[in-house]
Design a protein around this motif. Structure first.
Motif, PDB file in Angstrom:
ATOM      1  N   MET A   1       0.903  -1.240  -0.147  1.00 54.51           N
ATOM      2  CA  MET A   1       0.070   0.064  -0.040  1.00 54.51           C
ATOM      3  C   MET A   1       0.970   1.313   0.053  1.00 54.51           C
ATOM      4  O   MET A   1       0.568   2.288  -0.530  1.00 54.51           O
ATOM      5  N   ALA A   2       2.011   1.237   0.879  1.00 54.85           N
ATOM      6  CA  ALA A   2       2.627   2.181   0.989  1.00 54.85           C
ATOM      7  C   ALA A   2       3.556   2.476  -0.384  1.00 54.85           C
ATOM      8  O   ALA A   2       3.903   3.825  -0.977  1.00 54.85           O
ATOM      9  N   ARG A   3       3.943   1.448  -0.863  1.00 54.78           N
ATOM     10  CA  ARG A   3       4.565   1.537  -2.422  1.00 54.78           C
ATOM     11  C   ARG A   3       3.611   2.365  -3.542  1.00 54.78           C
ATOM     12  O   ARG A   3       4.080   2.997  -4.103  1.00 54.78           O
ATOM     13  N   ARG A   4       2.511   1.737  -3.315  1.00 55.91           N
ATOM     14  CA  ARG A   4       1.500   2.229  -4.256  1.00 55.91           C
ATOM     15  C   ARG A   4       1.347   3.763  -4.171  1.00 55.91           C
ATOM     16  O   ARG A   4       1.482   4.527  -5.044  1.00 55.91           O
ATOM     17  N   LYS A   5       1.218   4.197  -2.855  1.00 56.26           N
ATOM     18  CA  LYS A   5       1.003   5.737  -2.684  1.00 56.26           C
ATOM     19  C   LYS A   5       2.450   6.547  -2.930  1.00 56.26           C
ATOM     20  O   LYS A   5       2.338   7.459  -3.534  1.00 56.26           O
ATOM     21  N   ASN A   6       3.694   5.968  -2.590  1.00 56.28           N
ATOM     22  CA  ASN A   6       4.885   6.647  -3.266  1.00 56.28           C
ATOM     23  C   ASN A   6       4.794   6.647  -4.802  1.00 56.28           C
ATOM     24  O   ASN A   6       5.388   7.833  -5.252  1.00 56.28           O
ATOM     25  N   LYS A   7       4.430   5.477  -5.374  1.00 56.89           N
ATOM     26  CA  LYS A   7       4.560   5.706  -6.968  1.00 56.89           C
ATOM     27  C   LYS A   7       3.487   6.464  -7.525  1.00 56.89           C
ATOM     28  O   LYS A   7       3.844   7.251  -8.251  1.00 56.89           O
ATOM     29  N   ILE A   8       2.191   6.877  -6.874  1.00 59.83           N
ATOM     30  CA  ILE A   8       1.367   7.944  -7.208  1.00 59.83           C
ATOM     31  C   ILE A   8       1.796   9.094  -7.099  1.00 59.83           C
ATOM     32  O   ILE A   8       1.962  10.138  -7.776  1.00 59.83           O
ATOM     33  N   THR A   9       2.626   9.437  -5.990  1.00 60.39           N
ATOM     34  CA  THR A   9       3.214  10.537  -5.523  1.00 60.39           C
ATOM     35  C   THR A   9       4.364  11.023  -6.610  1.00 60.39           C
ATOM     36  O   THR A   9       4.361  12.022  -7.003  1.00 60.39           O
ATOM     37  N   LYS A  10       5.214  10.021  -6.955  1.00 59.68           N
ATOM     38  CA  LYS A  10       6.200  10.381  -7.961  1.00 59.68           C
ATOM     39  C   LYS A  10       5.495  10.907  -9.116  1.00 59.68           C
ATOM     40  O   LYS A  10       6.036  11.570  -9.889  1.00 59.68           O
ATOM     41  N   ILE A  11       4.646   9.955  -9.606  1.00 52.48           N
ATOM     42  CA  ILE A  11       3.909  10.051 -10.937  1.00 52.48           C
ATOM     43  C   ILE A  11       3.396  11.684 -11.049  1.00 52.48           C
ATOM     44  O   ILE A  11       3.409  12.456 -11.891  1.00 52.48           O
TER      45      ILE A  11
END
Length: 258
Positions: A1-11
Motif C-alpha cells: 500500500m505504501a509503495r503504491r502511494k509513493n508511486k502515485i506521488t512520484k507520478i
C-alpha cells in the motif's frame, strides 16, 4: 500500500514538473514575441515620425517661399497681369493642400500603427477622388467614307463617324450592361440625330443623342466603339464636339475636325 502511494506521488510530481516546464517555455516564447512586437512598433513609429517631420518641414519651406514670392509679385507685377497672380496662388494652394493631406494621413497611420509611405498616400488620394460614375477616356473619332460605283473615290464624302473610347476602371461602379449615348454637335451647334432620337429621365429631362451602344462593364478598362450616321444637311466643314453620356451624366468629351 505504501509503495503504491509513493508511486502515485512520484507520478504526480513528474506530471507537475512537466506541466511547469511546458508553461515556462510557453511563457518565455510569448515574452519574446511581445518584445519583438514592441521593437517593431517602436521602429514603425520612428519611421512615421521621420516622414511626418520631413513633410512638415517641406510645408513650412513652401509656405515661407510663397510669402516671399507673393511680396515680390505685388511689387513687380502690374494690375493688368492679374491672371498670372491668380495662377501662381492657385498652384501654391494645390501644393499646400497636398502636403496637409499627406501630413494628416501620416498622423492617422501613426495612431493606427501602420507603416504608410508617401507613395501609398498618393494612390489613396487618387482612389478617393473617384466617384460612382463612369468616366470615358481616350475618346477619338474618325470619318468613314462609303464608296460606290456612282461616285469617284476622290469625291466621296464621309457618311459616318466611328467613335471609340475607353470606360475607365472604377471599383465603385456596379458591374453589368451599360448603355452609353454618343452625342455629336456640329459647328452650328446642331445635334446630329437621325430620326430625332432621345431618351427621357424620370425627372422629365430629355437627352438627344446621335448613337447609342450597350457594353458589358466589369469594373475594368473597357474599350467601346460605335458608328454615328451623319445627316447630309448638317454635315459641314469645321469642328464637331463629341459628348459621351451615361445615365444623363456627361462622362467625356472631345473635338473632331472635318
Amino acid at each position: 500500500m505504501a509503495r503504491r502511494k509513493n508511486k502515485i506521488t512520484k507520478i504526480s510530481i513528474l506530471i507537475l514538473m512537466l506541466l511547469s516546464l511546458f508553461l515556462g517555455v510557453k511563457y518565455y516564447k510569448v515574452l519574446d514575441e511581445f518584445n519583438a512586437y514592441a521593437q517593431s512598433s517602436d521602429l514603425e513609429n520612428k519611421v512615421l515620425e521621420s516622414q511626418l517631420t520631413e513633410i512638415l518641414h517641406k510645408y513650412d519651406s513652401v509656405s515661407a517661399k510663397n510669402k516671399i514670392d507673393s511680396i515680390k509679385f505685388d511689387q513687380v507685377i502690374k494690375p493688368n497681369n492679374s491672371n498670372a497672380i491668380v495662377d501662381k496662388s492657385s498652384k501654391s494652394s494645390l501644393v499646400q493642400d497636398s502636403i496637409v493631406f499627406y501630413a494628416k494621413e501620416l498622423q492617422t497611420a501613426k495612431k493606427e500603427n501602420r507603416n504608410l509611405t508617401v507613395a501609398n498616400l498618393v494612390e489613396t488620394k487618387k482612389n478617393n477622388s473617384k466617384t460612382n460614375n463612369l468616366s470615358a477616356l481616350n475618346i477619338n473619332a474618325k470619318g468613314v467614307k462609303i464608296y460606290s460605283d456612282a461616285y469617284k473615290m476622290s469625291e466621296a464624302k464621309i457618311q459616318q463617324l466611328r467613335v471609340c473610347f475607353t470606360l475607365e476602371e472604377n471599383q465603385l461602379v456596379n458591374s453589368g450592361e451599360k448603355t452609353i449615348y454618343v452625342q455629336v454637335v456640329n459647328p452650328k451647334n446642331q445635334i446630329i440625330s437621325l430620326g430625332d432620337t432621345f431618351v427621357e429621365s424620370d425627372a422629365n429631362v430629355k437627352l438627344q443623342y446621335s448613337a447609342s451602344v450597350t457594353t458589358n462593364y466589369q469594373k475594368k478598362d473597357t474599350d467601346v466603339c460605335t458608328y454615328v450616321d451623319l445627316e447630309k444637311n448638317k454635315t459641314i466643314k469645321g469642328k464637331y464636339k463629341i459628348n459621351i453620356y451615361h445615365d444623363f451624366v456627361k462622362i467625356g468629351t472631345t473635338i473632331f475636325e472635318y
